[in-house]
Structures are given as structure tokens and as C-alpha cells.
Design an enzyme around this catalytic site. Structure first.
Site, PDB file in Angstrom:
ATOM      1  N   ASP A   6       6.132  -5.173 -21.291  1.00  0.00           N
ATOM      2  CA  ASP A   6       5.528  -4.907 -20.176  1.00  0.00           C
ATOM      3  C   ASP A   6       3.721  -3.897 -21.271  1.00  0.00           C
ATOM      4  O   ASP A   6       2.945  -3.959 -20.351  1.00  0.00           O
ATOM      5  CB  ASP A   6       6.088  -3.858 -20.380  1.00  0.00           C
ATOM      6  CG  ASP A   6       5.816  -1.701 -18.802  1.00  0.00           C
ATOM      7  OD1 ASP A   6       5.744  -2.459 -17.970  1.00  0.00           O
ATOM      8  OD2 ASP A   6       5.895  -1.116 -19.817  1.00  0.00           O
ATOM      9  N   ARG A  42       5.462  -3.138   4.217  1.00  0.00           N
ATOM     10  CA  ARG A  42       6.739  -3.073   5.184  1.00  0.00           C
ATOM     11  C   ARG A  42       6.827  -2.354   6.197  1.00  0.00           C
ATOM     12  O   ARG A  42       7.786  -2.146   7.359  1.00  0.00           O
ATOM     13  CB  ARG A  42       7.959  -3.813   4.916  1.00  0.00           C
ATOM     14  CG  ARG A  42       7.160  -5.306   4.121  1.00  0.00           C
ATOM     15  CD  ARG A  42       8.877  -5.842   3.333  1.00  0.00           C
ATOM     16  NE  ARG A  42       8.948  -4.808   2.800  1.00  0.00           N
ATOM     17  CZ  ARG A  42      10.016  -5.291   1.321  1.00  0.00           C
ATOM     18  NH1 ARG A  42      10.624  -5.747   1.643  1.00  0.00           N
ATOM     19  NH2 ARG A  42      10.468  -4.567   0.591  1.00  0.00           N
ATOM     20  N   GLY A  44       3.268   1.602  -2.003  1.00  0.00           N
ATOM     21  CA  GLY A  44       4.146   1.520  -3.174  1.00  0.00           C
ATOM     22  C   GLY A  44       3.685   2.468  -4.600  1.00  0.00           C
ATOM     23  O   GLY A  44       2.183   3.498  -3.965  1.00  0.00           O
ATOM     24  N   LEU A  69       1.901   2.551  -7.462  1.00  0.00           N
ATOM     25  CA  LEU A  69       0.789   2.352  -7.633  1.00  0.00           C
ATOM     26  C   LEU A  69      -0.531   2.700  -7.046  1.00  0.00           C
ATOM     27  O   LEU A  69      -1.005   2.800  -7.163  1.00  0.00           O
ATOM     28  CB  LEU A  69       0.464   0.176  -7.628  1.00  0.00           C
ATOM     29  CG  LEU A  69      -0.739   0.425  -9.000  1.00  0.00           C
ATOM     30  CD1 LEU A  69      -0.913   1.258 -10.435  1.00  0.00           C
ATOM     31  CD2 LEU A  69      -1.188  -1.089  -8.675  1.00  0.00           C
ATOM     32  N   ALA A  89       0.711  -1.215   0.035  1.00  0.00           N
ATOM     33  CA  ALA A  89      -0.574   0.542   0.078  1.00  0.00           C
ATOM     34  C   ALA A  89       1.116   1.496  -0.051  1.00  0.00           C
ATOM     35  O   ALA A  89       0.046   2.266  -0.580  1.00  0.00           O
ATOM     36  CB  ALA A  89      -0.457   0.266   1.544  1.00  0.00           C
ATOM     37  N   LYS A 121       1.348  11.614 -27.349  1.00  0.00           N
ATOM     38  CA  LYS A 121       0.764   9.639 -26.772  1.00  0.00           C
ATOM     39  C   LYS A 121      -1.033   9.959 -27.084  1.00  0.00           C
ATOM     40  O   LYS A 121      -1.436  10.835 -27.427  1.00  0.00           O
ATOM     41  CB  LYS A 121       0.421  10.798 -25.160  1.00  0.00           C
ATOM     42  CG  LYS A 121      -0.680   9.812 -24.209  1.00  0.00           C
ATOM     43  CD  LYS A 121       0.026   8.306 -23.801  1.00  0.00           C
ATOM     44  CE  LYS A 121      -0.954   8.027 -23.359  1.00  0.00           C
ATOM     45  NZ  LYS A 121      -0.467   6.576 -22.691  1.00  0.00           N
ATOM     46  N   HIS A 156      -1.196  -5.425 -22.623  1.00  0.00           N
ATOM     47  CA  HIS A 156      -3.008  -4.460 -23.212  1.00  0.00           C
ATOM     48  C   HIS A 156      -2.731  -4.467 -24.732  1.00  0.00           C
ATOM     49  O   HIS A 156      -4.201  -4.513 -25.075  1.00  0.00           O
ATOM     50  CB  HIS A 156      -1.867  -3.053 -23.141  1.00  0.00           C
ATOM     51  CG  HIS A 156      -1.643  -2.452 -21.468  1.00  0.00           C
ATOM     52  ND1 HIS A 156      -2.492  -3.291 -20.245  1.00  0.00           N
ATOM     53  CD2 HIS A 156      -0.558  -2.617 -21.201  1.00  0.00           C
ATOM     54  CE1 HIS A 156      -1.737  -2.687 -19.220  1.00  0.00           C
ATOM     55  NE2 HIS A 156      -1.036  -2.205 -19.753  1.00  0.00           N
TER      56      HIS A 156
HETATM   57  C1  BG6 Z   1       1.020  -0.032 -17.817  1.00  0.00           C
HETATM   58  C2  BG6 Z   1       2.684   0.129 -18.335  1.00  0.00           C
HETATM   59  O1  BG6 Z   1       0.671  -0.844 -17.530  1.00  0.00           O
HETATM   60  O2  BG6 Z   1       1.003   0.870 -18.835  1.00  0.00           O
HETATM   61  C3  BG6 Z   1       3.860   1.211 -18.277  1.00  0.00           C
HETATM   62  O3  BG6 Z   1       4.125  -0.779 -17.255  1.00  0.00           O
HETATM   63  C4  BG6 Z   1       2.939   2.158 -19.658  1.00  0.00           C
HETATM   64  O4  BG6 Z   1       4.960   0.736 -19.120  1.00  0.00           O
HETATM   65  C5  BG6 Z   1       1.830   1.998 -18.629  1.00  0.00           C
HETATM   66  O5  BG6 Z   1       3.404   3.788 -19.209  1.00  0.00           O
HETATM   67  C6  BG6 Z   1       0.687   3.081 -20.027  1.00  0.00           C
HETATM   68  O6  BG6 Z   1      -0.585   3.389 -19.160  1.00  0.00           O
HETATM   69  P1  BG6 Z   1      -2.069   4.530 -19.777  1.00  0.00           P
HETATM   70  O7  BG6 Z   1      -2.854   3.516 -19.108  1.00  0.00           O
HETATM   71  O8  BG6 Z   1      -1.076   5.300 -19.507  1.00  0.00           O
HETATM   72  O9  BG6 Z   1      -1.603   4.032 -21.487  1.00  0.00           O
END
Ligand code: BG6
Length: 490
Positions: free
Chosen positions: A236, A50, A19, A21, A17, A346, A241
Site C-alpha cells: 500500500d 454503475r 466511489g 476517491l 465516479a 501523522k 510512495h
Molecule cells: C494511500 C494509501 O495511497 O496513501 C492509504 O492507500 C494512505 O492507505 C494514503 O492512508 C496516505 O496518503 P497521505 O497523502 O495522507 O499521506
């Protein structure tokens, strides 16, 4: 206020928790849903890590994180403080004998409410943590476990994790998260395809020349260098994804939106992907790494400088793949997948390129029509179609765009895909989570690429930060007479 489907009381335990994420995604997502009154103060969020902290200190840290990562919601001071009151912190090292499991047990005394364990930890801890939960008698029939990616680094390690966790939780209670499935634009692919029969009629090689799936990022590796350098773009982003988006585009209509019907159809797509032989990898896969360049008019360093280890890494930060799906529906349609860090812009988008007119009667035909499903940064659907150009003399045709932006069309949107997924886990709806056989099927397809890179020592092609990847990426499509979206004229 929009109507929301209230969850009822629940217990949610986050391991890891403190971390990144949890601070950036999970707790801000919970705050937003709390603000939207999707759950109330009969819910309990137990944060475990921890680091030695007490609940007061953890709440202080979380308050700062929420102000940073959910600033618009955190402005509502009353909701913010009410929400912080739902958090309890327990210091626990799951791998050390004798940790304070009793504290957790006491908090989980009520046995009849949904109980979710979210493992936001290193994957090496998944099995030991589940074993510890079982040993301390914390798993009941209302329990679910949520696993973050990466589920393994290849097929064998994925199987080991699945097996380890599977000894303590039945498959139906294991929720493997892929946050792309929580994105509105990805879920909308189902509506677009299966609620619009006119589109579904065109949805095959007969009308579709190719499909492009791009997840381009402008960010570099930031502070995640040590994870990323071990992983690379293929593991990754592509293994999870991009393949999930491909499944959504290519799958047949499921019998229902029920989790197994959906996942069965996605699995069929993964199993129908043309297997990669070393020769095919050489011809159809590009791996690149960014070197110094310019982004948004600023100089940015190359990957090796970002890593700062003083050595030259062999990890790819870019991948482009040309593949096919061996089914009657898709046999003649190449699918192009592409993802990378430090690219020009992006964007996450899917381009459905339709075939050209068989016998053009117009002398100046523009490029054939396409449907663009933009998922990020802002969801938008656009259809590029040919229209008569009213300004031109004679009968001239040009392309025009019909578009629908979510921002303009709808007032309710989730800001982050975790909002939807966390509460699906609470409600016990696994439809947007990945089943064991899907994870393993995707590794089965990815692994030959990894092996072939290792054995053939495939060179890394450099690309300038701020570009669209290595130069050869264009050639990959040019072979089929196709262009990447950014190279297409309107
Ligand atoms: C994560 C990857 O799963 O998705 C990252 O580990 C990446 O490296 C991210 O930046 C991208 O997610 P999004 O939602 O910003 O497209």
C-alpha cells in the site's frame, strides 16, 4: 489573484465516479482549481459509474461531497453551482454488453481537445475498460488514460496490467498516478537538491551517514479494511510512495526536468537498490500490526477489531526497512524506510543525517547536524546545526534549528496533491507520473520481501496503537549507531 496557467478546453471522463476517491479527492480537487480559474466552463467532466442515477441526482450527491471535502471553496455558492454545471453523469457498467456507450460517444464528439480517461476503479477493470474504449472508438491521438494504484499486487500482475492497457494506449499516454509526487514537499526535493549546489556537494555517503524516510499515519484502516487486508503496508505504501520519495532523494541530477530525463534517473535508483535475499529480509525488514492502544488520549482498538471479521489477520500495518543503494554516491549510506497506521503522530518526513566531526575540538559536541524535509502535515525545511551556546560559560556548543515553513513563506499552495496531478494529465505533462519500467522495477525489489514473508512465515510483531511501531524498529538503527528522528535530542 495569483497567475495560473490556464488549461484551455478539455474532456475528462472519470470511471468509478461514485466511489470514495472521486468524492473525496478528484471532484474537490477540480472544484479548487476551477475556483482558482485554472480552467473554465468550456471544460467537460463526465462522470461514469454503475449506479443508476441521472445527472441531476449525481450533482446533488456531489454538492454534498464538495461541501464536506472542499468546504472553504464550496462556500462560494456561485463557483460551486457553476462547477456542478460542468458535470454530466452516465450510468454504465463497462463489463456488461450493451451499456450506454453511445451517450459517452455523443459527449465526446469534439475530437481536437485533450481527452483524459481516469480509471478510479478496481485494477481488474483497467484492461477491459481500455478495450471497451477502443471498441467504441473513443481513443484518439489526444487521449490519455490515468491509472490509480495499486498497479498489480506483484510483478506478474503489474506486468499483466501494463500489457493489457498498453495494447490500447501508447506508453506516452499512460499516466500512472502516485499522489505523493503531487505533494509540494516532494517536488521541492528537486529544487532543494539541484538548485542549491552547496547542498548537492554534500549529497553522498561522504557527508551523509544515513537517510530516514517516514510516512506515519494516526488513522487506522477505516472503511477500507477489505482492500487493506489484502494489501498490507508494504504494497500500500512502500512499493509506491516510499520508493518514489527515496528516488527523489537519491537520484542523480537529470539532464532536464523533462519527463523522460527525470524518470530515467529515478529508474536507475530503483535498479541499484540492493536486492533482498531471504536472509537480508530477516535482518533488515520489520513487519508489525497494531494492537489496542491510546491515541490523542483516546482508547483505540487493535487492527483485528477494526477489521471486525472475527478472525486474526496476518496482514502488516507497519513496515520498517533498512536498505542500501549500490552506487558510488550512496554505497556507505543506509536508507531506512518506515510506514505504518495508528502511529504516534501523522508525519511524512525525510531526515538527512550528516556525519559527525572527524576530530572534535569541542568537548561537548551535540549530535551531528541534520536536514529535515517535512512533507506533512505542514511543509517545512529545517537544518539542525551546532552553534556556540551564548548562555553557557566557557565554549559550549549546542544544536539549534534554522527553519523555513511554507505556510509562512508562501501564500500560494495547493491543498491537495491531486489538484496538481489532474491538471498535469489534462495538459499532457507526464513528468510526475510513473513510467511502466519504474513500476516494474519497484515490484522486482518488493517481491522477494513478500515471498520471503510467505515462505518463512515471518511473525508479525505487535505494536500498541499510538506508539512508533514494534520495539525492534529501534534496534534496526541501533545496529548502525543511529536513532530514529523522534528519539534524537535537538
Ligand atoms: C494511500 C494509501 O495511497 O496513501 C492509504 O492507500 C494512505 O492507505 C494514503 O492512508 C496516505 O496518503 P497521505 O497523502 O495522507 O499521506
Amino acid at each position: 489573484m495569483a497567475l495560473v496557467n490556464h488549461t484551455g478546453p478539455f474532456d475528462f471522463v472519470i470511471f468509478g465516479a461514485t466511489g470514495d476517491l472521486s468524492r473525496r479527492k478528484l471532484l474537490p480537487a477540480f472544484l479548487r482549481r476551477f475556483h482558482a480559474q485554472e480552467f473554465s466552463d468550456d471544460a467537460q467532466i463526465i462522470c461514469v459509474a454503475r449506479t443508476a442515477l441521472n445527472t441531476e441526482q449525481f450533482r446533488e450527491q456531489t454538492e454534498a461531497a464538495l461541501r464536506e471535502f472542499a468546504p472553504e471553496t464550496a462556500q462560494d455558492e456561485q463557483t460551486l453551482h457553476h462547477f456542478l454545471g460542468l458535470l454530466t453523469y452516465i450510468t454504465l457498467d463497462a463489463l456488461q454488453p450493451g451499456g450506454d456507450w453511445q451517450a459517452l460517444k455523443t459527449l465526446l464528439a469534439t475530437n481536437d481537445r485533450p481527452r483524459v480517461f481516469y480509471l478510479a476503479t478496481a485494477p481488474a477493470l483497467y484492461s477491459p475498460l481500455c478495450e471497451a474504449l477502443a471498441r467504441h472508438d473513443l481513443i484518439n491521438q489526444h487521449s490519455r488514460v490515468v491509472l490509480e494504484k495499486p498497479i498489480g499486487v506483484n510483478l506478474e500482475t503489474a506486468q499483466a496490467i501494463n500489457h493489457g492497457v498498453g495494447q490500447f494506449f501508447p506508453e506516452a499516454s499512460i499516466y500512472r498516478i502516485d499522489h505523493y509526487l503531487g505533494k509540494e514537499g516532494v517536488q521541492n526535493i528537486l529544487a532543494l537538491r539541484f538548485a542549491n549546489p552547496m547542498l548537492e556537494k554534500l549529497w553522498s555517503s561522504e557527508a551523509i551517514a544515513h537517510v530516514q524516510i517516514t510516512a506515519a499515519e494516526t488513522v487506522g484502516v477505516g472503511s477500507r479494511g477489505s482492500y487493506y487486508d489484502e494489501s498490507g503496508a508494504l504494497r500500500d505504501m512502500v512499493q509506491n510512495h516510499l520508493l518514489q520519495m527515496l528516488c527523489m532523494v537519491a537520484m542523480d541530477a537529470p539532464a532536464s526536468l523533462g519527463s523522460d530525463d527525470l524518470r530515467n534517473e529515478k529508474l536507475k535508483v530503483l535498479n541499484a537498490l540492493r536486492p533482498m535475499t531471504p536472509d537480508m529480509v530477516r535482518r533488515n525488514v520489520i513487519r508489525g500490526q497494531y494492537v489496542a492502544g491510546e491515541l490523542k488520549r483516546k482508547d483505540v482498538p487493535g487492527y483485528n477489531d477494526d477489521l471486525g471479521t472475527g478472525r486474526a489477520s496476518n496482514t502488516e500495518t507497519f513496515v520498517a526497512i533498512r536498505t542500501k543503494i549500490r552506487t558510488a554516491r550512496w554505497g556507505h549510506t543506509p536508507f531506512y524506510l518506515r510506514t505504518g497506521k495508528r502511529l504516534a503522530t501523522k508525519t511524512t518526513e525525510i531526515v538527512i543525517q550528516f556525519r559527525p566531526q572527524v576530530w572534535p575540538i569541542f568537548t561537548n559536541m551535540p549530535s551531528p547536524g541534520r536536514l529535515v524535509i517535512r512533507i506533512a502535515p505542514r511543509e517545512e525545511l529545517s537544518l539542525v546545526t551546532a552553534v556556540r551556546d551564548p548562555g553557557a560559560g566557557g565554549f559550549r556548543v549546542r544544536n539549534a534549528k534554522l527553519s523555513m515553513s511554507y505556510e509562512n513563506a508562501f501564500s500560494v499552495t495547493y491543498q491537495d496533491s491531486y489538484e496538481r496531478l489532474l491538471l498535469d494529465a489534462v495538459r499532457g505533462d507526464p513528468a510526475l507520473f510513473i513510467r511502466r519500467d519504474e513500476v516494474e522495477a519497484s515490484w522486482r525489489w518488493i517481491e522477494p520481501i513478500l515471498n520471503s514473508w510467505r515462505h518463512a512465515m515471518t511473525p508479525l510483531e505487535p505494536y500498541r496503537a499510538g506508539s512508533w511501531g514494534p520495539a525492534s524498529t529501534r534496534a534496526l538503527l541501533a545496529r548502525d549507531g543511529a536513532l530514529w528522528h523522534e528519539d534524537m535530542l535537538t
